[in-house]
Design a protein around this motif. Structure first.
Motif, PDB file in Angstrom:
ATOM      1  N   LYS A   1     -17.380  24.363  89.874  1.00 28.71           N
ATOM      2  CA  LYS A   1     -16.127  24.440  90.637  1.00 28.71           C
ATOM      3  C   LYS A   1     -15.204  25.507  90.061  1.00 28.71           C
ATOM      4  N   GLY A   2     -14.234  25.935  90.882  1.00 30.20           N
ATOM      5  CA  GLY A   2     -13.185  26.811  90.385  1.00 30.20           C
ATOM      6  C   GLY A   2     -12.096  25.997  89.706  1.00 30.20           C
ATOM      7  N   GLY A   3     -11.322  26.675  88.888  1.00 29.61           N
ATOM      8  CA  GLY A   3     -10.155  26.044  88.286  1.00 29.61           C
ATOM      9  C   GLY A   3     -10.435  25.102  87.133  1.00 29.61           C
ATOM     10  N   VAL A   4     -11.665  25.129  86.609  1.00 31.92           N
ATOM     11  CA  VAL A   4     -11.993  24.215  85.507  1.00 31.92           C
ATOM     12  C   VAL A   4     -11.671  24.834  84.144  1.00 31.92           C
ATOM     13  N   GLY A   5     -11.173  26.082  84.161  1.00 29.09           N
ATOM     14  CA  GLY A   5     -10.792  26.716  82.892  1.00 29.09           C
ATOM     15  C   GLY A   5     -11.848  27.668  82.358  1.00 29.09           C
ATOM     16  N   LYS A   6     -12.763  28.089  83.204  1.00 31.08           N
ATOM     17  CA  LYS A   6     -13.854  28.988  82.769  1.00 31.08           C
ATOM     18  C   LYS A   6     -13.305  30.298  82.187  1.00 31.08           C
ATOM     19  N   SER A   7     -12.345  30.926  82.906  1.00 32.22           N
ATOM     20  CA  SER A   7     -11.807  32.207  82.418  1.00 32.22           C
ATOM     21  C   SER A   7     -11.025  32.007  81.126  1.00 32.22           C
ATOM     22  N   THR A   8     -10.286  30.927  81.054  1.00 30.45           N
ATOM     23  CA  THR A   8      -9.515  30.628  79.837  1.00 30.45           C
ATOM     24  C   THR A   8     -10.459  30.453  78.652  1.00 30.45           C
ATOM     25  N   VAL A   9     -11.540  29.713  78.873  1.00 28.12           N
ATOM     26  CA  VAL A   9     -12.526  29.503  77.808  1.00 28.12           C
ATOM     27  C   VAL A   9     -13.147  30.845  77.411  1.00 28.12           C
TER      28      VAL A   9
ATOM     29  N   PRO B   1      -0.082  24.077  74.970  1.00 26.10           N
ATOM     30  CA  PRO B   1      -0.075  25.408  74.330  1.00 26.10           C
ATOM     31  C   PRO B   1      -1.210  26.309  74.827  1.00 26.10           C
ATOM     32  N   LEU B   2      -2.343  25.714  75.167  1.00 27.96           N
ATOM     33  CA  LEU B   2      -3.447  26.534  75.687  1.00 27.96           C
ATOM     34  C   LEU B   2      -3.033  27.173  77.009  1.00 27.96           C
ATOM     35  N   ARG B   3      -2.438  26.360  77.867  1.00 28.65           N
ATOM     36  CA  ARG B   3      -1.997  26.888  79.159  1.00 28.65           C
ATOM     37  C   ARG B   3      -0.922  27.955  78.957  1.00 28.65           C
ATOM     38  N   VAL B   4       0.008  27.711  78.029  1.00 27.32           N
ATOM     39  CA  VAL B   4       1.080  28.681  77.766  1.00 27.32           C
ATOM     40  C   VAL B   4       0.488  29.986  77.215  1.00 27.32           C
TER      41      VAL B   4
ATOM     42  N   PHE C   1     -10.153  37.223  89.741  1.00 22.62           N
ATOM     43  CA  PHE C   1     -10.049  37.793  88.388  1.00 22.62           C
ATOM     44  C   PHE C   1      -8.768  37.341  87.696  1.00 22.62           C
ATOM     45  N   SER C   2      -8.896  36.947  86.449  1.00 19.26           N
ATOM     46  CA  SER C   2      -7.702  36.542  85.705  1.00 19.26           C
ATOM     47  C   SER C   2      -7.743  36.992  84.255  1.00 19.26           C
ATOM     48  N   ILE C   3      -8.821  37.654  83.844  1.00 16.88           N
ATOM     49  CA  ILE C   3      -8.946  38.085  82.440  1.00 16.88           C
ATOM     50  C   ILE C   3      -7.823  39.049  82.022  1.00 16.88           C
TER      51      ILE C   3
ATOM     52  N   PRO D   1      -9.768  19.620  74.743  1.00 16.45           N
ATOM     53  CA  PRO D   1      -8.768  18.765  75.393  1.00 16.45           C
ATOM     54  C   PRO D   1      -7.787  19.540  76.266  1.00 16.45           C
ATOM     55  N   ILE D   2      -7.154  18.824  77.161  1.00 18.69           N
ATOM     56  CA  ILE D   2      -6.019  19.408  77.889  1.00 18.69           C
ATOM     57  C   ILE D   2      -4.955  19.747  76.851  1.00 18.69           C
ATOM     58  N   SER D   3      -4.370  20.914  76.994  1.00 19.88           N
ATOM     59  CA  SER D   3      -3.417  21.351  75.979  1.00 19.88           C
ATOM     60  C   SER D   3      -2.355  22.221  76.636  1.00 19.88           C
TER      61      SER D   3
ATOM     62  N   ASN E   1     -14.210  21.106  79.450  1.00 19.26           N
ATOM     63  CA  ASN E   1     -12.811  21.521  79.306  1.00 19.26           C
ATOM     64  C   ASN E   1     -11.924  20.531  80.045  1.00 19.26           C
ATOM     65  N   MET E   2     -10.668  20.459  79.630  1.00 16.70           N
ATOM     66  CA  MET E   2      -9.677  19.547  80.211  1.00 16.70           C
ATOM     67  C   MET E   2     -10.029  18.085  79.899  1.00 16.70           C
ATOM     68  N   ALA E   3     -10.520  17.868  78.686  1.00 16.60           N
ATOM     69  CA  ALA E   3     -10.786  16.506  78.218  1.00 16.60           C
ATOM     70  C   ALA E   3      -9.455  15.847  77.847  1.00 16.60           C
TER      71      ALA E   3
HETATM   72  N1  LIG Z   1      -7.727  22.778  78.378  1.00 13.88           N
HETATM   73  C1  LIG Z   1      -6.736  23.103  79.207  1.00 13.88           C
HETATM   74  N2  LIG Z   1      -5.523  22.529  79.111  1.00 13.88           N
HETATM   75  C2  LIG Z   1      -4.497  22.861  79.940  1.00 13.88           C
HETATM   76  N3  LIG Z   1      -4.581  23.791  80.901  1.00 13.88           N
HETATM   77  C3  LIG Z   1      -5.768  24.413  81.032  1.00 13.88           C
HETATM   78  C4  LIG Z   1      -6.897  24.120  80.219  1.00 13.88           C
HETATM   79  N4  LIG Z   1      -7.916  24.938  80.573  1.00 13.88           N
HETATM   80  C5  LIG Z   1      -7.442  25.702  81.576  1.00 13.88           C
HETATM   81  N5  LIG Z   1      -6.177  25.390  81.874  1.00 13.88           N
HETATM   82  C6  LIG Z   1      -5.325  25.949  82.943  1.00 13.88           C
HETATM   83  O1  LIG Z   1      -6.012  25.692  84.165  1.00 13.88           O
HETATM   84  C7  LIG Z   1      -5.822  26.762  85.076  1.00 13.88           C
HETATM   85  C8  LIG Z   1      -7.182  27.287  85.548  1.00 13.88           C
HETATM   86  O2  LIG Z   1      -7.824  27.911  84.456  1.00 13.88           O
HETATM   87  P1  LIG Z   1      -8.777  29.157  84.657  1.00 13.88           P
HETATM   88  O3  LIG Z   1      -8.139  30.184  85.518  1.00 13.88           O
HETATM   89  O4  LIG Z   1      -9.255  29.542  83.313  1.00 13.88           O
HETATM   90  O5  LIG Z   1      -9.926  28.465  85.493  1.00 13.88           O
HETATM   91  P2  LIG Z   1     -11.243  29.092  86.120  1.00 13.88           P
HETATM   92  O6  LIG Z   1     -12.278  28.051  86.037  1.00 13.88           O
HETATM   93  O7  LIG Z   1     -11.557  30.400  85.506  1.00 13.88           O
HETATM   94  O8  LIG Z   1     -10.800  29.314  87.606  1.00 13.88           O
HETATM   95  P3  LIG Z   1     -11.533  30.277  88.700  1.00 13.88           P
HETATM   96  O9  LIG Z   1     -12.942  30.419  88.307  1.00 13.88           O
HETATM   97  O10 LIG Z   1     -11.335  29.516  89.959  1.00 13.88           O
HETATM   98  O11 LIG Z   1     -10.804  31.579  88.629  1.00 13.88           O
HETATM   99  C9  LIG Z   1      -4.999  27.811  84.340  1.00 13.88           C
HETATM  100  O12 LIG Z   1      -3.664  27.653  84.707  1.00 13.88           O
HETATM  101  C10 LIG Z   1      -5.194  27.460  82.861  1.00 13.88           C
HETATM  102  O13 LIG Z   1      -4.079  27.812  82.069  1.00 13.88           O
END
Ligand SMILES: Nc1ncnc2c1ncn2[C@@H]1O[C@H](COP(=O)(O)OP(=O)(O)OP(=O)(O)O)[C@@H](O)[C@H]1O
Length: 408
Positions: free
Chosen positions: A137-145, A360-363, A170-172, A356-358, A320-322
């Motif tokens: 799925k999208g939005g699971v934090g893949k790019s952040t990771v 500071p990670l989001r910030v 794209f969000s990198i 975990p959900i965090s 992610n997002m535990a």
């Molecule tokens: N562990 C976490 N705790 C809190 N917020 C998080 C966490 N991981 C990601 N996020 C937030 O969730 C949102 C989605 O993250 P991200 O863009 O990395 O997802 P993605 O899987 O790459 O999305 P997509 O593939 O759809 O672009 C962002 O606002 C990010 O800051």
């Protein structure tokens, strides 16, 4: 027969008398420590210093930039001046800037390619470890990771590249604080901006900037990036062949140099880009990012299975997002629990981490400074750094690589 070496354009080093000549040699030695911010090699190795002359302790250094309007010009001029001024006995420094001739530029790009023909830089024989990060799925934090892993690996001293092939989402650039960076082109070579030690490229860096003069988000840590106003979000709506060409161009024309690790941020799901990456980099190892939600396990598993169909290896799952730690010490499982282990079990691969959900990670993502740098003690940063350590331990192995030896 060895490949012919590209022509060199060495610096002309001289002094008005013997003492000045000694100083000029010292200045040249000091310039060996000045790196081109984009290419990350000493300017002296890149034939960017055309002359060093010292007259009565006054040094004049001639610098050749790669292109007109080189975005790294200011940084190079400053670093050259500081290096020359640091030589004991030099009283004054003048830096004169010019631009390489076409012949000099050709010699430089040839040398950077090190005799290799133009093509995919990270083929199966390459020692660069390639990790493609995917999710169902999208939005699971893949790019952040992905951004955090890249930065954590670079912080360990590894040479790291990051290719954002999440073309539609794209969000990198924003996550690394370089959303206004414009890559420099030298002939047909594209130099990726460097952010937090990571050479990063993204389709977002090639969209036309808007006229909005407001400053962009980010730490301004990109080196060698042209700054041209904040980019408004633009939609990229391309079909398969265009996507394939873009992925191919990123892997062919973007000059990453010798990397220890290349990370790719894939789009979520099993679409055209994932198939292209599978075809172009069949030896890439795939990391699957998922949330703890059991209901998301099916779709996450499918992204891993799709990677296997193109011959790639799935190396592990990152949950992610535990559970979110509460001030009273309890843990709130906002997205349930067990999803990461479920996907890992079904794919028969290890669960590498549960992040975990965090807040500071989001910030950190919002301000363009990944949490592994901005708040390394945060539990999410600790979990991500531990994954980076596992990945770092698997780099630069010759095991299993063809050595190109023939029995005669
Ligand atoms: N562990 C976490 N705790 C809190 N917020 C998080 C966490 N991981 C990601 N996020 C937030 O969730 C949102 C989605 O993250 P991200 O863009 O990395 O997802 P993605 O899987 O790459 O999305 P997509 O593939 O759809 O672009 C962002 O606002 C990010 O800051």
């Amino acid at each position: 027969m060895a490949d012919p070496q590209p022509e060199r354009f060495p610096a002309d080093v001289s002094g008005a008398d013997e003492a000045d000549a000694v100083l000029a040699d010292g200045v040249l030695r000091a310039l060996h420590g000045v790196l081109d911010p984009e290419i990350r090699r000493p300017v002296t190795e890149l034939d960017m210093i055309s002359g060093v002359r010292v007259d009565a302790r006054r040094a004049t250094v001639d610098v050749r930039l790669t292109i007109v309007g080189c975005p790294a010009a200011h940084a190079i001029e400053r670093d050259v001046r500081n290096a020359a001024a640091s030589v004991a006995g030099v009283d004054d420094v003048e830096v004169r800037v010019s631009v390489m001739t076409a012949q000099q530029r050709n010699a430089l790009t040839e040398r950077l390619r090190a005799g290799r023909p133009r093509g995919i830089q990270f083929g199966p024989d390459s020692l660069t470890k390639v990790f493609a990060v995917t999710s169902g799925k999208g939005g699971v934090g893949k790019s952040t990771v992905t951004a955090n892993l890249a930065v954590a690996l670079a912080a360990r001293g590894l040479a790291v590249g990051l290719v954002d092939v999440d073309v539609f989402g794209f969000s990198i650039p924003g996550l690394l604080g370089v959303e206004d960076a414009v890559p420099t082109r030298v002939n047909d070579m594209i130099l990726p901006p460097v952010a937090h030690g990571v050479k990063a490229i993204s389709i977002g860096m090639f969209l036309e900037p808007s006229d909005d003069p407001s400053p962009g988000r980010g730490s301004g840590q990109a080196t060698g990036s042209g700054q041209a106003g904040k980019r408004r979000p633009q939609a990229v709506s391309w079909r398969g062949p265009m996507l394939h060409r873009t992925v191919q161009q990123f892997l062919t024309d973007v000059w990453f140099g010798d990397l220890d690790v290349l990370l790719l941020d894939l789009p979520p799901g099993t679409g055209d880009v994932a198939i292209s990456v599978g075809q172009l980099l069949p030896h890439a190892e795939v990391l699957v990012v998922t949330t703890p939600q059991i209901a998301a396990a099916d779709v996450a598993e499918r992204s891993g299975l799709a990677a296997r169909q193109t011959g790639q290896t799935v190396s592990g799952v990152i949950e992610n997002m535990a559970g979110l730690a509460q001030p009273d010490g309890s843990v709130l499982d906002l997205f349930g629990s067990g999803g990461g282990a479920e996907v890992a079990g079904r794919l028969g691969v290890p669960l590498l981490a549960s992040v975990p959900i965090s807040v500071p990670l989001r910030v950190g993502g919002d301000i363009g400074v990944p949490i592994v740098l901005s708040d390394p003690a945060d539990p999410a940063a600790v979990a991500l750094t531990a994954v980076a350590e596992q990945l770092a331990g698997r780099t630069r192995g010759l095991a299993g690589k063809p050595l190109g030896l023939a029995v005669t």
